[in-house]
Design an enzyme around this catalytic site. Sequence first.
Site, mmCIF file in Angstrom:
data_model
loop_
_atom_site.group_PDB
_atom_site.id
_atom_site.type_symbol
_atom_site.label_atom_id
_atom_site.label_comp_id
_atom_site.label_asym_id
_atom_site.label_seq_id
_atom_site.Cartn_x
_atom_site.Cartn_y
_atom_site.Cartn_z
ATOM 1 N N CYS A 1 -22.283 -46.182 40.162
ATOM 2 C CA CYS A 1 -23.061 -46.931 39.162
ATOM 3 C C CYS A 1 -22.052 -47.985 38.622
ATOM 4 C CB CYS A 1 -23.386 -45.885 38.241
ATOM 5 S SG CYS A 1 -24.357 -46.690 36.589
ATOM 6 N N LEU A 2 -22.489 -49.097 38.462
ATOM 7 C CA LEU A 2 -21.710 -50.283 37.919
ATOM 8 C C LEU A 2 -21.146 -49.824 36.501
ATOM 9 C CD1 LEU A 2 -23.527 -53.028 39.190
ATOM 10 C CD2 LEU A 2 -21.547 -52.578 40.431
ATOM 11 N N HIS B 1 -32.520 -44.352 40.555
ATOM 12 C CA HIS B 1 -31.268 -44.714 39.698
ATOM 13 C C HIS B 1 -31.471 -45.476 38.716
ATOM 14 C CE1 HIS B 1 -26.679 -44.939 39.777
ATOM 15 N NE2 HIS B 1 -27.193 -45.980 38.991
ATOM 16 N N GLU B 2 -31.981 -46.626 38.998
ATOM 17 C CA GLU B 2 -32.576 -47.696 37.922
ATOM 18 C C GLU B 2 -33.355 -47.304 36.855
ATOM 19 O OE1 GLU B 2 -30.047 -49.910 37.853
ATOM 20 O OE2 GLU B 2 -29.361 -49.389 39.690
ATOM 21 N N GLY C 1 -28.098 -52.585 42.298
ATOM 22 C CA GLY C 1 -29.191 -52.445 41.227
ATOM 23 C C GLY C 1 -28.505 -52.612 39.840
ATOM 24 N N GLN D 1 -27.649 -51.722 30.888
ATOM 25 C CA GLN D 1 -26.227 -51.969 31.423
ATOM 26 C C GLN D 1 -25.639 -53.400 31.318
ATOM 27 O OE1 GLN D 1 -27.565 -50.446 35.480
ATOM 28 N NE2 GLN D 1 -25.279 -49.935 35.688
ATOM 29 N N HIS E 1 -31.896 -45.030 34.070
ATOM 30 C CA HIS E 1 -30.976 -45.773 33.210
ATOM 31 C C HIS E 1 -31.884 -46.187 31.938
ATOM 32 C CE1 HIS E 1 -26.974 -46.804 34.769
ATOM 33 N NE2 HIS E 1 -27.400 -46.976 35.861
HETATM 34 ZN ZN ZN Z 1 -26.465 -47.032 37.489
#
Ligand code: ZN
Length: 147
Positions: free
Chosen positions: A88-89, A130-131, A46, A51, A134
């Site tokens: 998480c990226l 999660h997304e 995701g 991000q 953000h």
């Molecule tokens: Zn994340």
Amino acid sequence: MALRDIVKDPNPTLRKICRPVEIFDDKLGRLLDDMKETMIKADGVGLAGPQVGILRRVAVVMVDDFYIEFVNPVIVKTKGSQIGPEACLSVPNKSGNVKRPFRVTVDYQDRHGKEMSVTAEGFIARAFCHEIDHLDGKLYYDFIEEK
Ligand code: ZN
């Protein structure tokens, strides 16, 4: 399509509240295409607007052959709970167990502005939560149950 740079924690962009998308144009489509490509290249499941430095309510999720693009997503219904590992990226080389609903229903718009709804369970429901977090400046480790 083009790869975008992934913003890393503790960049303050990750802690901002995103504004809704109001214009459904080619620029939005390009953003979503780029986010998909960037997510795949980074081997993520995701990616959300902040991000890639975009403070708008957009996110993409890909789990195996399931792919979805969220514009202005809102979690409208949840059921049950699950605890499982997340990473998480934007927070490299870390992970932790987070409690999430087992099932979520998300109302959202597609890239053309069409109103949509999706319900998912398990890992995909976790990715949705999660997304969408953000978009409100929240990172998964804010909710870690155990390290
Ligand atoms: Zn994340």
